[in-house]
Design a protein around this motif. Structure first.
Motif, PDB file in Angstrom:
ATOM      1  N   SER A  38       1.188  -1.282   0.289  1.00 47.55           N
ATOM      2  CA  SER A  38      -0.012  -0.240  -0.531  1.00 47.55           C
ATOM      3  C   SER A  38       0.983   0.922   0.184  1.00 47.55           C
ATOM      4  CB  SER A  38      -0.657  -0.407   1.011  1.00 47.55           C
ATOM      5  OG  SER A  38      -1.819   1.273   1.259  1.00 47.55           O
ATOM      6  N   HIS A  39       0.343   2.547  -0.577  1.00 46.93           N
ATOM      7  CA  HIS A  39       1.371   3.578  -0.633  1.00 46.93           C
ATOM      8  C   HIS A  39       0.181   4.795  -0.410  1.00 46.93           C
ATOM      9  CE1 HIS A  39       0.340   1.620  -4.690  1.00 46.93           C
ATOM     10  NE2 HIS A  39      -0.213   2.110  -4.566  1.00 46.93           N
ATOM     11  N   ASN A  40       0.557   6.096  -1.235  1.00 51.40           N
ATOM     12  CA  ASN A  40      -0.114   7.646  -0.724  1.00 51.40           C
ATOM     13  C   ASN A  40      -0.430   7.500  -2.246  1.00 51.40           C
ATOM     14  OD1 ASN A  40      -0.819   9.429  -0.376  1.00 51.40           O
ATOM     15  ND2 ASN A  40       1.008  10.647   0.037  1.00 51.40           N
TER      16      ASN A  40
ATOM     17  N   ASN B 189     -12.304   6.097  -3.716  1.00 55.07           N
ATOM     18  CA  ASN B 189     -11.626   8.143  -4.448  1.00 55.07           C
ATOM     19  C   ASN B 189     -11.275   8.909  -2.412  1.00 55.07           C
ATOM     20  OD1 ASN B 189      -9.637   9.827  -6.246  1.00 55.07           O
ATOM     21  ND2 ASN B 189     -11.966  10.108  -6.469  1.00 55.07           N
ATOM     22  N   SER B 190     -10.670   8.525  -1.800  1.00 53.13           N
ATOM     23  CA  SER B 190     -10.888   9.135  -0.840  1.00 53.13           C
ATOM     24  C   SER B 190      -9.434   9.209   0.242  1.00 53.13           C
ATOM     25  CB  SER B 190     -11.680   8.784   0.618  1.00 53.13           C
ATOM     26  OG  SER B 190     -12.268   9.227   1.657  1.00 53.13           O
ATOM     27  N   LYS B 191      -8.918  10.061   0.834  1.00 51.25           N
ATOM     28  CA  LYS B 191      -8.242  10.864   1.109  1.00 51.25           C
ATOM     29  C   LYS B 191      -7.736   9.536   2.164  1.00 51.25           C
ATOM     30  CE  LYS B 191      -7.718  15.563   0.664  1.00 51.25           C
ATOM     31  NZ  LYS B 191      -7.971  17.431   1.626  1.00 51.25           N
ATOM     32  N   SER B 192      -8.954   9.409   3.135  1.00 49.11           N
ATOM     33  CA  SER B 192      -8.721   8.110   4.368  1.00 49.11           C
ATOM     34  C   SER B 192      -8.739   6.726   3.634  1.00 49.11           C
ATOM     35  CB  SER B 192      -9.775   8.446   4.912  1.00 49.11           C
ATOM     36  OG  SER B 192     -10.593   7.898   4.503  1.00 49.11           O
TER      37      SER B 192
ATOM     38  N   ARG C 168       1.516   3.595   6.560  1.00 44.74           N
ATOM     39  CA  ARG C 168       1.299   4.575   6.268  1.00 44.74           C
ATOM     40  C   ARG C 168      -0.476   4.028   7.107  1.00 44.74           C
ATOM     41  NH1 ARG C 168       0.983   7.877   2.616  1.00 44.74           N
ATOM     42  NH2 ARG C 168      -1.489   8.568   2.486  1.00 44.74           N
ATOM     43  N   GLY C 169      -0.045   3.464   8.424  1.00 45.53           N
ATOM     44  CA  GLY C 169      -0.848   3.819   9.341  1.00 45.53           C
ATOM     45  C   GLY C 169      -2.409   3.524   9.234  1.00 45.53           C
ATOM     46  N   CYS C 170      -2.401   3.073   8.237  1.00 42.55           N
ATOM     47  CA  CYS C 170      -3.954   2.158   7.794  1.00 42.55           C
ATOM     48  C   CYS C 170      -4.553   1.121   8.489  1.00 42.55           C
ATOM     49  CB  CYS C 170      -4.358   2.929   6.452  1.00 42.55           C
ATOM     50  SG  CYS C 170      -3.145   2.357   4.708  1.00 42.55           S
TER      51      CYS C 170
ATOM     52  N   GLY D  82      -9.347   5.126   9.815  1.00 44.89           N
ATOM     53  CA  GLY D  82     -10.658   5.847  10.688  1.00 44.89           C
ATOM     54  C   GLY D  82     -11.558   5.238   9.717  1.00 44.89           C
ATOM     55  N   ALA D  83     -11.328   4.105   9.104  1.00 46.56           N
ATOM     56  CA  ALA D  83     -12.653   3.443   9.013  1.00 46.56           C
ATOM     57  C   ALA D  83     -12.992   2.534   9.681  1.00 46.56           C
ATOM     58  CB  ALA D  83     -11.860   2.199   7.676  1.00 46.56           C
TER      59      ALA D  83
END
Length: 1032
Positions: free
Chosen positions: A637-639, A646-649, A700-702, A726-727
Motif C-alpha cells: 500500500s502507498h500514498n 477515492n477518499s483521502k482516508s 501509512r498508519g492504516c 478511521g475505517a
C-alpha cells in the motif's frame, strides 16, 4: 283499574303457560290521546296507567311484587342485579318495566332485550339532588331492538315527575344513552327501515337474556351474533353489534322450527349467500383459468421460478429475496406434475414440447386468485353490509384485469393477495366473537388470524404491512378494553397475553416452520452458498471445506478471509489497475482459487527458506510480509487513493515487487482482536479459523479494509480492498481459513468450522435475504407509488410474434377505487376539522357502523400503500395490488352508504350498470391480459393514457377470428378460428399473393379445379366461395 288484554298476546301466553313457562298477561290500556311522538292527532296511542305497585300490572316469572319503595323484596339481594327475562311480543305490549306513580321512588336492576313499539311515546324525567329536572326524553322506536342494562330510573306518565338520588341519576343517564345506541336492525336489502318486513320476529316470542355490559360508541357489524349462546358469564367487549340487513341474520341462525342452520355455522351467511358464492366461484374459475396453457413460454419472472423449482427438486442451495412458502407450493405442483428438476439446456424459455409442467404450476396462483373472490364476499357480509354490496365487490375483483393477469402466471403476487384477504377475514370472524371471550370459537378465529399473518409474511416480506394492519387494530381494541372500568386488570392482562400468543408467537412459529422445510429441501452446496458464512456452508453437503492445521507459522501458505462482508478471500491476479499506480490488483473473490493463496514471511529477510525449517509461530504485534503465491509479489500500500472509494482516508492496496525485491510499504503488523473462547492459545498467536486479527500498515498508519463496494468491469466486479484510516472497525477484521506448511508435524491438531444450528441458519439467511431485498437496480418498467393510484403505466410481461401480455388494471375499477378512497379521506378530514372546531356530529348506529368499517378498510389501504414511499428499492405496479383489494372493499362500503335509502330495484339497476361497464372494459383489455390476438386499430384506441406503452405495432390491421377472415367475409373453416392460424399468416402471405395473381381473370363458372389447386389450405370445397369472393 280496568285492564284490557290483547287477545293474541293472551293466546300466546296461555300457550307458554301450557308449556310450563307460566307467563302472566300484561295489561294494555288504550286511550284516544294525541300522539306527541309523531305529531299526529286523533290517533289511538297506548299509554300506561300508574299501577298500585311497581310490578303488579306487569308480573313476570321470578320477579318480586313490592308494594312500596321500602319493600325489601325490591332491593337486590347482596347487591346483585335481578335478571329479568323479557318476551318479545306483538306491538300491543307496553314497556315491561311499567309506569309508576309520581310519588314512588324505586331502584330496579334489569338486563333485557326488549322490542319497543312503533308509535309508543313516554317521558323519562331525571332530577338531580335538588329536585331540578336534568333530562327529559320522548323516545319513539319504530321496530327497533334496544339493549337495556343495569338501569336505574323512574318511568312516569307524561304529566308525572320523580325524584332520584345522585346514584339513580347516573344509572338513569346510562339507560338513556344505551337506549339510543342501537337503532334499526332493518332486515331489508337497502338497509332502510321497513317495518312491514319484520313479521318474522312476531311469529314466535323470543327470549334473550344478557348480562350487564358496558357499551361504548365503537360500533362494528358482526354477522355472527346469531350464534351467540343465550347466556354469557363475563363479556368483555366494549362494542355494540350492528347486524347485517339479511333476513337470516336477524333470526340468530334458526329456522322456523328452531333448528340451527348447519350451513351457517362456519361461514356466518345464509343459504342464499352460498348459492351466490358458488356462482361467483364458477365465474372466477372461467376468467382466471381460461386457456391457462397460453402462452407456452416463460412470461416475465416465470423462468426464475422454474429455476428455483429445479433447485428445490435437486436439493441445491439458493438464495431468493422473498420467503419460501409460495415457492414451495409451486415446487409441489411441479413435483406432482412429474418434473425431475432437469432444465432444458436448449431453450429454457419455451415450455412447448418440454416435460416442464408449467400449467400445473400456474394452477397454484390461479386457484389462490379464485379464492380471493369468496373471501371478499364473506368479508363484506360479515362486516354487516348488504348482499348486494358483497356481490358487487366480488364481481369487481373477478373482472379486474391486473389481478387476472397476475393470477394466471407463476408469480408470487396472487398468493400474497389471497393470504392478505384471508387474514382480514379471519380478523373479522374473531371480532365477531367479542361477546364470547376465551371461548372455543374466540380462540379459534384469533388463532386463524395468526395463521393468516404467518402465511402472509412467509410469502413476501411486504406481508409485514398486513401484520402492521392487524397489530394496529389490536392496539385499538385493547385500548378500548383498558377503558372499561368494569373489566378487572387481570382479565385485561389475559386479553393482552392471548393476542401476543396468537398474533405474534403463532406467525413467528409458522414462519420458522416454513424455513425448516426450506432447509430440509436444499441440503446440497449450490452457487449461492458463497454469499453465506463458512459456518453455514459447512452444514451443506459437498461443501468442500476440509479440515486444516490449526497452527500458523512463518512460511505457511494461507488463504485469508474477510470477516464481515462475506465477500470472500483476499485475492490478486495478473490484471492491473487502469488508474492510480497501475500495479497488480488486489480484491476480494468469493470462490476458492489458487490466486487466494499467500505465503507469510517475516520482516527481516524475504530470502529465508522457511519451507525447509520447522515453523515458528506468529504472535500478537508481529510484523510480517505477505507474498502472493502465484505472482510472487508483495501485499503493498502507498500514498495513492483507492480507485473507487477515492477518499483521502482510503489508500490503494496492490501487489508490488517480486521475491527478490521488497520495500517498507510491504510491512504489516498483526493485531489479534478476538479468538475462540475454547482455544485460549488463539488469543496469543495466529491460529487458523479461531484467531481474528487486523493488519496494520506500518508506513501509512492504516488497516487492511474491505466493504461491499464493487470494482468496475476491469476488475470483474469483484469487491474493493483498500487501506483505511478511521475505517469501520468490523470491516478491518480478517481470519485464516486454510493453512499448510511443508514442515508441519503429522500429529498437528486439525480444525474446521462449527456447524450452525437451525436458529443460526435461520437468522443468517434472513440477514442475507434482507441485504438482497434492499438492493436497488434499474428496470425499464419500474414505477413509483404516486403513479399506481392513477394507473399511469403498466408492465410489459411478454411479447412474441403478434401477441403480448401487458400488466394493466381495469381502468374503470381502478379509478373508481381511487375516487372512493379519496372521498373517504375527504369525509374523514372534514369530520376531524369539525371536531376540532367544536362541532359534535351525533351519528346514528348505522352511521357509526359505516364510519367504523370504512376506517378499518381505509387503514388497510394506507398501511399497504404508503410505506412504499419510504423504500429505495425498485418498485413495480403489482406492489399496489394488496392496497387495491382494500380499495375495492371500500367500494362496497361506499355503495351501501350512498344507496342506503334506495329501494331494492334502484340498487339492482345501479349494480347492473357498474358490472356491465366493468365487464365491457375487461373484455376491451383482455387481449393483453390473456395474450390473445388483437386488431391494431382497437389497440390504438384503447390507449386512453399516453403513458400506456404496450406495443400496438405488432398487431395487424385485422385478425382472424372464429367467424370472419382477414377480409371480414364469413368462413366456416375451423382452422382460421385457432390462434395458431394467425401466427402462420406471415409465412403464408406470399403464397396467398401468388394465388391471387394466378387467379386474376378466372371466372366463377370455369377453371374451378385450377383454383382449388391454388388454395390447398382450404380444407373443404365449400370454402371455395371465400377465395372467389376475395380475389380481385
Amino acid at each position: 283499574m280496568s285492564e284490557k288484554i290483547n287477545p293474541r298476546i293472551g293466546e300466546r301466553l296461555e300457550r307458554r303457560q301450557g308449556q310450563g313457562q307460566g307467563r302472566s298477561t300484561p295489561t294494555d290500556i288504550s286511550t284516544d290521546t294525541p300522539d306527541t311522538s309523531t305529531g299526529r292527532r286523533g290517533g289511538k296511542s297506548k299509554t300506561s296507567t300508574p299501577p298500585d305497585s311497581i310490578y303488579t300490572s306487569y308480573p313476570y316469572d321470578g320477579l318480586p311484587t313490592c308494594k312500596s319503595a321500602d319493600d325489601p323484596e325490591c332491593t337486590p339481594p347482596n347487591g346483585q342485579p335481578i335478571i329479568q327475562t323479557i318476551t318479545l311480543a306483538d306491538e300491543t305490549l307496553p314497556p315491561p318495566s311499567g309506569a309508576v306513580s309520581s310519588n314512588i321512588k324505586y331502584t330496579t336492576y334489569i338486563t333485557t332485550y326488549t322490542r319497543y313499539l312503533a308509535g309508543y311515546s313516554q317521558t323519562l324525567t331525571v332530577t338531580d339532588d335538588n329536585g331540578d329536572p336534568t333530562s327529559t326524553v320522548k323516545p319513539v322506536y319504530p321496530s327497533t331492538i334496544v339493549i337495556v342494562q343495569r338501569v336505574t330510573a323512574a318511568l312516569v306518565q307524561e304529566t308525572g315527575s320523580s325524584n332520584l338520588s345522585t346514584n339513580d341519576v347516573t344509572s338513569g343517564l346510562w339507560g338513556v344513552m344505551i337506549s339510543f345506541v342501537i337503532v334499526g336492525l332493518a332486515r331489508v336489502l337497502d338497509l332502510g327501515y321497513n317495518s312491514s318486513r319484520f313479521g318474522r320476529l312476531n311469529n314466535e316470542d323470543c327470549e334473550v337474556i344478557l348480562n350487564p355490559v358496558r357499551c361504548s360508541s365503537s360500533v362494528l357489524g358482526l354477522g355472527d351474533m346469531r350464534y351467540r349462546k343465550k347466556e354469557f358469564k363475563v363479556p368483555d367487549s366494549p362494542s355494540i353489534h350492528y347486524l347485517s340487513d339479511d333476513d337470516d341474520l336477524l333470526i340468530y341462525g334458526t329456522k322456523d322450527n328452531g333448528v340451527k342452520s348447519i350451513s351457517k355455522f362456519i361461514t356466518g351467511i345464509s343459504t342464499s349467500d352460498i348459492f351466490n358464492l358458488l356462482g361467483l366461484i364458477v365465474a372466477s374459475l372461467f376468467v382466471r383459468l381460461y386457456r391457462l396453457d397460453h402462452p407456452s413460454s416463460a412470461v416475465f419472472d416465470e423462468m426464475h421460478f422454474e429455476t428455483l423449482a429445479s433447485q428445490y427438486i435437486r436439493g441445491d442451495f439458493f438464495i431468493d429475496t422473498h420467503p419460501p412458502l409460495a415457492k414451495l407450493l409451486i415446487t409441489l405442483a411441479a413435483f406432482l406434475g412429474g418434473y425431475d428438476g432437469i432444465l432444458d439446456s436448449v431453450n429454457t424459455n419455451d415450455f412447448a414440447g418440454s416435460k416442464y409442467p408449467y400449467v400445473m404450476m400456474r394452477l397454484i396462483p390461479g386457484i389462490l386468485g379464485v379464492l380471493v373472490i369468496p373471501i371478499s364476499y364473506l368479508t363484506i357480509k360479515l362486516s354487516g353490509f348488504s348482499t348486494t354490496a358483497a356481490f358487487l365487490v366480488s364481481a369487481l375483483l373477478i373482472f379486474e384485469n391486473g389481478l387476472v393477469t397476475q393470477s394466471r402466471l407463476i408469480l408470487l403476487d396472487s398468493p400474497l393477495i389471497a393470504s392478505t384477504a384471508f387474514t382480514t377475514l379471519m380478523w373479522i370472524k374473531f371480532h365477531n366473537e367479542q361477546k364470547r371471550p376465551f371461548k372455543f370459537w374466540w380462540w379459534f378465529w384469533l388463532g386463524m388470524t395468526g395463521v393468516g399473518l404467518g402465511l402472509t409474511i412467509s410469502i413476501k416480506w411486504v406481508g409485514f404491512f398486513t401484520i402492521m394492519f392487524i397489530v394496529l387494530l389490536t392496539i385499538k381494541e385493547l385500548w378500548d378494553l383498558l377503558g372499561d372500568l368494569h373489566l378487572p386488570a387481570i382479565r385485561w392482562a389475559k386479553h393482552f397475553l392471548s393476542r401476543i400468543l396468537c398474533l405474534l408467537v403463532i406467525p413467528m412459529i409458522l414462519y420458522m416452520v416454513v424455513f425448516a422445510i426450506h432447509f430440509s429441501m436444499i441440503e446440497n452446496n449450490g452457487d449461492d452458498s458463497v454469499s453465506m458464512s463458512p459456518e453455514f456452508r459447512y452444514t451443506l453437503n459437498g461443501h468442500g471445506m476440509n479440515d486444516t492445521p490449526i497452527d500458523v507459522g512463518y512460511g505457511s501458505t494461507i488463504s485469508i478471509r474477510h470477516f464481515n462482508t462475506r465477500g470472500g478471500y483476499l485475492h490478486s491476479h495478473q490484471n492491473r489497475y487502469p488508474i492510480g499506480s497501475k500495479q497488480q490488483q488486489v480484491t476480494l473473490y468469493p470462490y476458492k482459487d489458487e490466486n487466494n493463496l499467500w505465503i507469510i514471511q517475516n520482516e527481516t529477510d524475504p530470502k529465508i527458506p522457511f519451507e525447509t525449517i520447522a515453523p515458528s509461530w506468529i504472535y500478537h504485534n508481529a510484523v510480517i510480509r505477505l507474498s502472493h503465491g502465484l505472482t510472487e509479489g508483495w501485499l503493498h500500500s502507498h500514498n495513492i487513493r483507492a480507485p473507487v472509494t477515492n477518499s483521502k482516508s482510503q489508500d490503494e492496496v496492490s501487489v508490488y515487487g517480486n521475491k527478490d525485491h521488497s520495500d517498507a510499504n510491504d510491512l504489516w503488523r498483526v493485531e489479534i482482536v478476538d479468538h475462540e473462547n475454547s482455544d485460549p492459545e488463539s488469543g496469543k498467536r495466529l491460529r487458523a479459523i479461531h484467531t481474528k486479527f487486523r493488519l496494520y500498515h506500518i508506513n501509512r498508519g492504516c488497516y487492511l479494509f474491505s466493504h461491499s463496494t464493487k470494482l468496475p468491469e476491469w476488475a470483474f466486479r469483484q469487491q474493493e480492498v483498500t487501506c483505511g484510516r478511521g475505517a469501520t472497525y468490523i470491516n478491518t477484521i480478517w481470519y485464516i481459513e486454510t493453512n499448510s506448511h511443508p514442515q508441519m508435524p503429522n500429529d498437528v491438531k486439525m480444525v474446521n468450522y462449527n456447524k450452525l444450528g437451525f436458529f443460526g441458519k435461520f437468522i443468517e439467511l434472513n440477514q442475507v435475504m434482507w441485504t438482497n431485498f434492499k438492493s436497488s437496480t434499474i428496470h425499464p418498467y419500474l414505477s413509483y407509488p404516486s403513479s399506481w393510484i392513477l394507473l399511469e403505466r403498466g408492465i410489459s410481461f411478454w411479447i412474441k410474434g403478434h401477441h403480448q401480455i401487458y400488466l394493466i388494471g381495469n381502468p374503470f375499477i381502478w379509478w373508481t377505487s381511487t375516487i372512493t378512497v379519496f372521498m373517504f379521506f375527504v369525509e374523514k378530514s372534514i369530520s376531524l376539522l369539525r371536531t376540532k372546531r367544536g362541532y359534535i356530529d351525533r351519528l346514528s348506529v348505522k352511521g357509526e357502523h359505516f364510519e367504523s368499517w370504512s376506517n378499518m378498510f381505509l387503514i388497510g389501504w394506507c398501511l399497504h400503500y404508503l410505506p412504499f414511499y419510504l423504500m429505495s428499492k425498485e418498485l413495480f405496479l403489482q406492489y399496489y395490488f394488496p392496497s387495491l383489494y382494500f380499495a375495492i372493499l371500500l367500494i362496497g362500503v361506499g355503495f351501501d352508504l350512498i344507496t342506503d335509502r334506495f329501494n331494492p330495484k334502484n340498487r339492482t339497476i345501479i349494480v347492473t350498470i357498474i358490472l356491465i361497464t366493468s365487464i365491457y372494459i375487461f373484455m376491451l383489455f383482455s387481449p393483453i391480459a390473456y395474450g390473445n390476438t388483437w386488431e391494431k386499430s382497437s389497440c390504438v384506441n384503447s390507449k386512453w393514457l399516453s403513458t400506456w406503452d404496450y406495443d400496438c405495432n405488432l398487431y395487424v390491421r385485422s385478425h382472424l377470428t372464429k367467424d370472419t377472415n382477414s377480409t371480414g367475409i364469413e368462413i366456416s373453416n375451423p382452422e382460421f378460428s385457432d390462434i395458431k392460424a394467425f401466427d402462420k399468416r406471415d409465412a403464408e402471405a406470399k403464397d396467398d399473393e401468388q394465388c391471387h395473381e394466378e387467379s386474376k381473370g378466372l371466372k366463377a363458372n370455369d377453371g374451378e379445379n385450377e383454383v382449388k389447386q391454388c388454395v390447398p389450405k382450404m380444407a373443404h370445397p365449400k370454402d371455395f366461395r371465400v377465395f372467389l369472393s376475395a380475389t380481385p
